[in-house]
Structure formats: C-alpha cells, structure tokens
Design a protein around this motif. Structure first.
Motif, PDB file in Angstrom:
ATOM      1  N   LEU A 454      -4.679  -4.898   1.340  1.00 40.68           N
ATOM      2  CA  LEU A 454      -4.444  -4.126   0.050  1.00 40.68           C
ATOM      3  C   LEU A 454      -5.274  -4.384  -0.913  1.00 40.68           C
ATOM      4  CD1 LEU A 454      -0.522  -3.845   0.446  1.00 40.68           C
ATOM      5  CD2 LEU A 454      -1.989  -2.058   0.635  1.00 40.68           C
ATOM      6  N   GLU A 455      -5.354  -5.620  -1.290  1.00 40.84           N
ATOM      7  CA  GLU A 455      -6.304  -6.272  -2.205  1.00 40.84           C
ATOM      8  C   GLU A 455      -7.629  -5.719  -2.153  1.00 40.84           C
ATOM      9  OE1 GLU A 455      -7.583 -10.502  -4.407  1.00 40.84           O
ATOM     10  OE2 GLU A 455      -6.024 -10.297  -3.030  1.00 40.84           O
ATOM     11  N   ASN A 456      -8.367  -5.874  -1.034  1.00 44.24           N
ATOM     12  CA  ASN A 456      -9.586  -5.043  -0.890  1.00 44.24           C
ATOM     13  C   ASN A 456      -9.767  -3.864  -1.127  1.00 44.24           C
ATOM     14  OD1 ASN A 456     -10.816  -7.589  -0.145  1.00 44.24           O
ATOM     15  ND2 ASN A 456     -10.201  -7.520   1.894  1.00 44.24           N
ATOM     16  N   ASP A 457      -8.354  -3.001  -0.660  1.00 44.07           N
ATOM     17  CA  ASP A 457      -8.534  -1.531  -0.825  1.00 44.07           C
ATOM     18  C   ASP A 457      -8.405  -1.084  -2.333  1.00 44.07           C
ATOM     19  OD1 ASP A 457      -8.629  -1.010   1.797  1.00 44.07           O
ATOM     20  OD2 ASP A 457      -6.501  -0.965   2.093  1.00 44.07           O
ATOM     21  N   LEU A 458      -7.669  -1.988  -3.263  1.00 38.41           N
ATOM     22  CA  LEU A 458      -7.783  -1.553  -4.578  1.00 38.41           C
ATOM     23  C   LEU A 458      -9.004  -1.794  -5.333  1.00 38.41           C
ATOM     24  CD1 LEU A 458      -4.122  -3.202  -5.525  1.00 38.41           C
ATOM     25  CD2 LEU A 458      -4.811  -0.962  -5.540  1.00 38.41           C
ATOM     26  N   LYS A 459     -10.040  -2.900  -4.689  1.00 40.37           N
ATOM     27  CA  LYS A 459     -11.321  -2.931  -5.272  1.00 40.37           C
ATOM     28  C   LYS A 459     -12.168  -1.846  -4.637  1.00 40.37           C
ATOM     29  CE  LYS A 459     -11.057  -8.138  -5.132  1.00 40.37           C
ATOM     30  NZ  LYS A 459     -11.580  -9.063  -4.470  1.00 40.37           N
ATOM     31  N   GLU A 460     -11.936  -1.454  -3.279  1.00 39.03           N
ATOM     32  CA  GLU A 460     -12.375   0.062  -3.054  1.00 39.03           C
ATOM     33  C   GLU A 460     -12.243   1.057  -3.911  1.00 39.03           C
ATOM     34  OE1 GLU A 460     -15.025   2.006   0.264  1.00 39.03           O
ATOM     35  OE2 GLU A 460     -14.487  -0.121  -0.513  1.00 39.03           O
ATOM     36  N   LEU A 461     -10.889   1.286  -4.301  1.00 35.78           N
ATOM     37  CA  LEU A 461     -10.583   2.199  -5.452  1.00 35.78           C
ATOM     38  C   LEU A 461     -11.334   2.509  -6.648  1.00 35.78           C
ATOM     39  CD1 LEU A 461      -8.449   4.479  -5.255  1.00 35.78           C
ATOM     40  CD2 LEU A 461      -6.997   3.216  -6.428  1.00 35.78           C
ATOM     41  N   GLU A 462     -11.697   0.995  -7.163  1.00 33.92           N
ATOM     42  CA  GLU A 462     -12.548   0.883  -8.122  1.00 33.92           C
ATOM     43  C   GLU A 462     -14.038   1.454  -7.949  1.00 33.92           C
ATOM     44  OE1 GLU A 462     -12.056  -3.273  -9.356  1.00 33.92           O
ATOM     45  OE2 GLU A 462     -10.342  -2.960 -10.637  1.00 33.92           O
ATOM     46  N   ARG A 463     -14.535   0.982  -6.997  1.00 36.48           N
ATOM     47  CA  ARG A 463     -15.711   1.372  -6.445  1.00 36.48           C
ATOM     48  C   ARG A 463     -15.682   3.027  -6.519  1.00 36.48           C
ATOM     49  NH1 ARG A 463     -15.852  -3.540  -3.375  1.00 36.48           N
ATOM     50  NH2 ARG A 463     -14.992  -2.310  -1.489  1.00 36.48           N
ATOM     51  N   PHE A 464     -14.735   3.711  -6.087  1.00 41.96           N
ATOM     52  CA  PHE A 464     -14.763   5.079  -6.234  1.00 41.96           C
ATOM     53  C   PHE A 464     -14.767   5.587  -7.364  1.00 41.96           C
ATOM     54  CE2 PHE A 464     -11.905   5.352  -1.900  1.00 41.96           C
ATOM     55  CZ  PHE A 464     -12.861   5.184  -1.201  1.00 41.96           C
ATOM     56  N   GLY A 465     -14.408   4.878  -8.576  1.00 45.45           N
ATOM     57  CA  GLY A 465     -14.635   5.176  -9.921  1.00 45.45           C
ATOM     58  C   GLY A 465     -13.223   5.276 -10.791  1.00 45.45           C
ATOM     59  N   ALA A 466     -12.040   4.263 -10.004  1.00 50.09           N
ATOM     60  CA  ALA A 466     -10.739   4.494 -10.649  1.00 50.09           C
ATOM     61  C   ALA A 466     -10.791   3.357 -11.778  1.00 50.09           C
ATOM     62  CB  ALA A 466      -9.531   3.970  -9.597  1.00 50.09           C
ATOM     63  N   LYS A 467     -10.185   3.854 -13.039  1.00 46.96           N
ATOM     64  CA  LYS A 467      -9.877   2.897 -14.151  1.00 46.96           C
ATOM     65  C   LYS A 467      -8.456   2.866 -14.678  1.00 46.96           C
ATOM     66  CE  LYS A 467     -12.984   5.462 -16.391  1.00 46.96           C
ATOM     67  NZ  LYS A 467     -13.499   6.056 -17.560  1.00 46.96           N
ATOM     68  N   ASN A 468      -8.370   1.741 -15.192  1.00 46.20           N
ATOM     69  CA  ASN A 468      -6.647   1.465 -15.639  1.00 46.20           C
ATOM     70  C   ASN A 468      -5.812   1.724 -14.615  1.00 46.20           C
ATOM     71  OD1 ASN A 468      -7.989   1.540 -18.194  1.00 46.20           O
ATOM     72  ND2 ASN A 468      -7.975   3.805 -18.510  1.00 46.20           N
ATOM     73  N   ILE A 469      -6.040   0.950 -13.515  1.00 47.33           N
ATOM     74  CA  ILE A 469      -5.198   1.222 -12.260  1.00 47.33           C
ATOM     75  C   ILE A 469      -3.727   0.322 -12.609  1.00 47.33           C
ATOM     76  CG2 ILE A 469      -4.988   0.683  -9.859  1.00 47.33           C
ATOM     77  CD1 ILE A 469      -8.086   0.696  -9.822  1.00 47.33           C
ATOM     78  N   ILE A 470      -2.860   1.052 -12.458  1.00 47.05           N
ATOM     79  CA  ILE A 470      -1.411   0.427 -12.345  1.00 47.05           C
ATOM     80  C   ILE A 470      -0.950   0.554 -10.881  1.00 47.05           C
ATOM     81  CG2 ILE A 470       1.159   0.950 -13.255  1.00 47.05           C
ATOM     82  CD1 ILE A 470       0.083   2.704 -15.602  1.00 47.05           C
ATOM     83  N   VAL A 471      -0.500  -0.880 -10.590  1.00 51.01           N
ATOM     84  CA  VAL A 471      -0.429  -1.129  -9.229  1.00 51.01           C
ATOM     85  C   VAL A 471       1.072  -1.636  -8.855  1.00 51.01           C
ATOM     86  CG1 VAL A 471      -1.075  -2.766  -7.148  1.00 51.01           C
ATOM     87  CG2 VAL A 471      -2.764  -1.965  -8.820  1.00 51.01           C
ATOM     88  N   LYS A 472       1.866  -0.912  -7.739  1.00 53.44           N
ATOM     89  CA  LYS A 472       3.114  -1.412  -7.610  1.00 53.44           C
ATOM     90  C   LYS A 472       3.092  -1.572  -6.036  1.00 53.44           C
ATOM     91  CE  LYS A 472       5.394   1.479 -11.155  1.00 53.44           C
ATOM     92  NZ  LYS A 472       6.304   2.352 -11.253  1.00 53.44           N
ATOM     93  N   THR A 473       3.943  -2.145  -5.411  1.00 53.72           N
ATOM     94  CA  THR A 473       3.857  -2.653  -3.951  1.00 53.72           C
ATOM     95  C   THR A 473       5.190  -2.196  -3.418  1.00 53.72           C
ATOM     96  OG1 THR A 473       4.230  -4.709  -4.286  1.00 53.72           O
ATOM     97  CG2 THR A 473       1.976  -4.051  -3.996  1.00 53.72           C
ATOM     98  N   ALA A 474       5.032  -1.760  -1.932  1.00 51.34           N
ATOM     99  CA  ALA A 474       6.389  -1.714  -1.524  1.00 51.34           C
ATOM    100  C   ALA A 474       6.073  -1.492  -0.048  1.00 51.34           C
ATOM    101  CB  ALA A 474       7.454  -0.553  -1.898  1.00 51.34           C
ATOM    102  N   ASP A 475       7.326  -1.710   0.876  1.00 46.98           N
ATOM    103  CA  ASP A 475       7.273  -1.072   2.162  1.00 46.98           C
ATOM    104  C   ASP A 475       7.163   0.247   2.414  1.00 46.98           C
ATOM    105  OD1 ASP A 475       7.748  -3.985   2.961  1.00 46.98           O
ATOM    106  OD2 ASP A 475       9.738  -3.568   2.939  1.00 46.98           O
ATOM    107  N   PHE A 476       6.461   0.648   3.386  1.00 46.18           N
ATOM    108  CA  PHE A 476       6.324   2.118   3.750  1.00 46.18           C
ATOM    109  C   PHE A 476       7.078   2.506   5.071  1.00 46.18           C
ATOM    110  CE2 PHE A 476       4.289   5.396   6.514  1.00 46.18           C
ATOM    111  CZ  PHE A 476       3.780   6.322   5.428  1.00 46.18           C
ATOM    112  N   GLU A 477       7.514   3.886   5.021  1.00 46.14           N
ATOM    113  CA  GLU A 477       8.153   4.225   6.180  1.00 46.14           C
ATOM    114  C   GLU A 477       8.384   5.750   6.168  1.00 46.14           C
ATOM    115  OE1 GLU A 477      12.365   3.472   8.964  1.00 46.14           O
ATOM    116  OE2 GLU A 477      11.906   2.267   7.188  1.00 46.14           O
ATOM    117  N   ASN A 478       7.891   6.473   7.173  1.00 52.41           N
ATOM    118  CA  ASN A 478       7.954   7.793   7.169  1.00 52.41           C
ATOM    119  C   ASN A 478       9.150   8.321   7.946  1.00 52.41           C
ATOM    120  OD1 ASN A 478       7.231   7.545   9.814  1.00 52.41           O
ATOM    121  ND2 ASN A 478       5.116   8.722   9.369  1.00 52.41           N
TER     122      ASN A 478
END
Length: 549
Positions: A454-478
């Motif tokens: 997840l930490e590496n993916d957020l860095k990837e998001l920055e490489r896409f061009g994202a700025k001022n990222i607000i981050v929250k974490t949680a469990d996922f279930e569909n």
C-alpha cells in the motif's frame, strides 16, 4: 330447435378461436434465435467462429448485428448469411470470425437481432484466451515482416462517401478563396497610408515586432528607427532629412519651425538631437547602449513625431482628408468584422454538415466509441464487459476493456522470486474515472506484505501526478465476501485541459495470497455521483483466482 342451433354456433365459434390461437402460436414460436461457438478456449490471436441461427418464415426480415467488436472481442471476418429451407421454415445462419490479443476470459455479450423490427437478444457465451508459451532455445525467431496492404471491400453505401468527399473538396476551395481575398485586402492595407504620420506610426510598431534588440542587432534597430523619423520629417515638414547629417537636420528643423510657425518645445528638439547623436555612435563608433537607454530613445522618437504632427498647420483641405480617413478606417473595421463573421459562419456550417454526414454514415455510437466518448451516466447504463486479467487472475466487470500496459524495463528486471507481473489500465488520473490493475505471480509461496505494498502504491499515485494526498486505511470487503486491505481518500491533480487543479477521490486495494498478489487503483472525480456508482459496481464484481503453485 333454438337450443340445437345455439349449440352449433358455439361449437363453430370455439373452433374458430382454437384455429386462430393455433395459427398465432405457430407464427409466434416459428421465430427462434440460437447461438454457438466452435471453441471455448483459444490461443492469443487465434480465430474462433461465433454462429447465430435464426428460424423464421419466408417473409420475415432479419437484421443481424454488425460492427468491429463484440464486447472485447475483435471481429476478423463477417461471413455471408447461409439459408437452409426446412419445409415451410427457413434457417438463416450468420457466422463471425472473432479473436482477442490479450489473455484472459472474455464474454460475448447479448447481441441484438431484429426480426420484422422486433428485438431478440442472443445468449452470452464465454471464451478463454490462453497465453502462447515460446521456447526461444528451440524455436527459431524471425524479424517482423513489413505490413502488406490488403484490398478493402467496396462500401455498399458509396454515395455517402461521395457526398462527404464533395463537401470536403468544396470546403477546401471555399477556404482557399476566402483566405486569398483576406490576404489581398491585408496587403492593400499595409501598402496604403493616408498620411505620413499613419505610415510612421505603423512602421515604428512593426519595428518592435521584428525583435532586433533581442537578436543583438542594435545597429540595425537604430538605423531603421532614425530612418523612419527622417522619412516622416521629410514628407511632412518638407526638409531634406534623408540626405542630411544629424547637425544639418536639426538646423533645417529649426528653420522650418520658424518659417511655418510651428509650436515645438526647444527641449523636445534637443532630446531628438540626442537620439540622433546616439544613433550615430551606435552606427559608426560601435557604441552599445543599455536596454533602458534603447527604450528611452525609442520613446523620444515616438513622442517627437506626434509633436510634429500636432504642430503642423492645418488647411481646410487637410481637415477634410483627415475626416475622410477616419471614415475610411471605420469602414475598413466594419468590413473586416463582416468578413470574419462570414468566414466563421461558413466554417461552423460546414463542420456541422460534416458531423451530420459522419453520424448518418457511421452512427452516433461509433462517434462516442472512437471520438466523443461516453458520459459516466451512459457508461453506467450501457452493457458491461466481464474479463479476466493477469496472473493470478482478477475477474472484473467494467464498462470498457482494460488495456495491457507493461513497462519493458520492469519486465526485463524482475526480482529472482517473481515469475511475472502484469499491469492493465483504463483512463488517466484526471479522467472522469480510471482503473489500474496489477497482478504479481511468484515462483515460490512468497506472500506479499500488504502494508508495504500500500505504501508503494501511494508513491505510484504520486508518480501519476497526484498532489495533496489525504490517506485513510481500512479493511476491504465486497458483496461477494472478498476481503483485503485498502487505502482511500482524496488528492488534487493538474488538468491540462482546464489548466487548473482538479480534486479526485481514490481507493487502492491489495489482496495477498501464497504465491501471488493482486492490486487495483480506482480513481474518480469527487463530485461525480455516476462515477462513484461505477466504482462501487466494479468493486462488487471483483473475483480472484488462486496462484498456481
């Protein structure tokens, strides 16, 4: 007697109703659609046949589906319709050659078949596209061959293309003559000046546009600037300015001012004299004035010719000429505006006609699919595609097919324990919504650290061009009970179309298992409710395959 007569009538009526219902049922159930494929598994790029059979009567009119794609599957060949007669019934057989160049499981969607304008839908069929394994140590490899031109089939609606061609040719000729006429008018305006002052002002303005100072051509700049001023003085004050030295010109100016009773401040004349002397130093002594000195000299010249123009005595004829010149300028502006309005109007009309013909030829759906694009509301309501991506596979339902987007450098430098990694994408970070799927298969039973991923993916998001990222974490279930870990929140990204920052929402979900991992990014506009619904529908459709041990 009466009773017997009524009974016979009732029997006849019942027989008629029975025959009518029998005839109606025969006609209703005579129309039937069936579908089939000749293979449920193919290799990448291989063709398989998809067949639609329609059981109809002799007079029924049948329209089979057409296009370049059926869902995510490409149509290689659309074969002619075969007809088989069976007593009073006819069986129409329409065959299509389909393929896909990405591995995964693909679905042929419900296709529309029309019988006498009545809509029928085909069944959905699933096809598995397998990778082709190549052993380069045993299989000889060859260079890619050049593309061979193939003869296209003639269009059955050639007249539509002819109209479009004639319209394009007419547009070209019309634009040519309009531009040619405007250019001639522009040349006439540049060559004709009603008065010496108008000519001098125009030439001084054009001098700045040449950017001689920026090019380092200071000598040429001063030479042109003083020549413009000398020409104006010669034409308006009637003194031999072009043939005189700087001192001779100032002496001649003083004499003309006195004779013509022109009111020109002695201080302004002295300033003009200084500019002439500076010009002589630049031209003959290779002097290099500073930028502010050049701008100051130019300002003195601009002001001095206007002072001379105001000081010149006016005759009644000259006043009439000036008035006529004002009228001419207004008329020129009016004509120029009219030409511009007509040109823009013609362009808009021709564009609208071209779009109309294009829509009539190819249809609105073709325009949306290849040029205009769909709104998020339309994507939410249109038929979705279920496909299988990567290894270990992610089975997901999306409104559009995701495209493989592997980085060659990454593929050639995988860690030792990584068997393969694949990336699939749709859209960009500032689109209404975008999706990125990443699958990783390990050679052993390694299990990915979700927190690190997840930490590496957020860095990837920055490489896409994202700025001022607000981050929250949680469990996922569909809704299917699939569980994982997610990071979610908002960020801003620069939109080159609007040239401003745009606020986006995102969710990054990671699934880890022994021998493999699956990750996906879901990004959408924060204020787009339809995009949000698309993301929720995608999340609830996710299924995962187990990694191969």
């Amino acid at each position: 007697m009466i009773r017997s007569f009524l009974q016979s009538k009732i029997v006849n009526l019942q027989s008629s109703i029975f025959l009518f219902l029998l005839f109606f049922a025969a006609n209703s159930f005579s129309q039937k659609i069936t579908t089939s494929i000749d293979s449920s598994q193919i290799k990448i790029g291989s063709q398989f046949n998809f067949t639609i059979k329609a059981s109809v009567n002799a007079k029924d009119k049948v329209v089979f589906p057409d296009g370049k794609y059926f869902g995510a599957l490409e149509i290689l060949e659309s074969y002619p319709v075969d007809t088989i007669k069976n007593n009073s019934q006819y069986e129409l057989i329409k065959k299509y050659g389909l393929t896909q160049f990405d591995s995964g499981r693909y679905t042929i969607p419900n296709l529309l078949v029309k019988i006498n304008q009545k809509a029928f839908r085909t069944d959905t069929l699933s096809v598995l596209v397998n990778n082709v394994k190549v052993d380069t140590t045993k299989q000889q490899m060859f260079d890619i061959k050049n593309i061979i031109a193939t003869e296209e089939k003639p269009s059955s609606e050639w007249w539509k293309w002819l109209i479009l061609l004639v319209l394009i040719i007419a547009s070209g000729f019309g634009s040519y003559f309009i531009v040619k006429k405007l250019q001639k008018s522009q040349i006439k305006e540049e060559e004709f000046f009603a008065s010496p002052i108008e000519k001098a002002i125009a030439y001084l303005q054009n001098l700045d546009k040449k950017q001689l100072i920026q090019k380092g051509e200071v000598k040429e700049y001063y030479s042109e600037m003083t020549d413009i001023a000398r020409t104006y003085i010669e034409e308006s004050v009637k003194v031999p300015a072009m043939e005189s030295t700087s001192s001779e010109l100032i002496a001649a100016m003083k004499k003309a001012i006195s004779e013509k009773k022109m009111f020109i401040n002695r201080e302004e004349l002295e300033k003009f004299k200084v500019v002439l002397e500076n010009a002589d130093l630049v031209k003959f002594a290779k002097s290099k004035p500073l930028q502010f000195e050049i701008e100051k000299d130019k300002g003195i010249i601009d002001k001095f010719i206007l002072i001379i123009d105001k000081a010149l005595p006016r005759t009644e004829d000259e006043a009439e000429v000036l008035f006529a010149e004002e009228v001419r300028k207004k008329e020129q502006k009016k004509q120029k505006f009219k030409r511009t309005a007509i040109s823009v109007g013609i362009a808009v009309v021709l564009f609208a006609i071209s779009v109309g013909i294009f829509m009539f030829t190819f249809g609105l759906e073709y325009l949306k699919e290849h040029h205009i694009g769909y709104s998020t509301e339309e994507l939410l309501e249109k038929e979705w595609i279920t496909s299988e991506y990567g290894e270990p596979a992610i089975v997901i339902q999306t409104p559009k097919v995701l495209k493989r987007n592997n980085d060659e450098k990454i593929q050639n430098n995988l860690p030792e324990n990584v068997k393969s990694t694949n990336r699939f994408m749709y859209g960009s970070i500032v689109d209404d919504f975008s999706i990125v799927l990443i699958t990783t298969a390990f050679k052993d039973t390694t299990k990915l650290d979700i927190e690190v991923a997840l930490e590496n993916d957020l860095k990837e998001l920055e490489r896409f061009g994202a700025k001022n990222i607000i981050v929250k974490t949680a469990d996922f279930e569909n809704v299917k009970g699939l569980s994982g870990k997610k990071s979610y929140g908002t960020f801003t990204a620069f939109n080159p179309t609007t040239e401003e920052d745009q606020k986006m929402s995102y969710e990054i979900v990671v699934f880890a298992q022994a021998g493999g991992a699956q990750e996906f990014f879901l990004i959408y506009k924060e204020d787009d409710e339809h995009a949000k619904q698309i993301m929720e529908k995608i999340q609830n459709s996710i299924e995962l395959r187990k990694a191969k041990q």
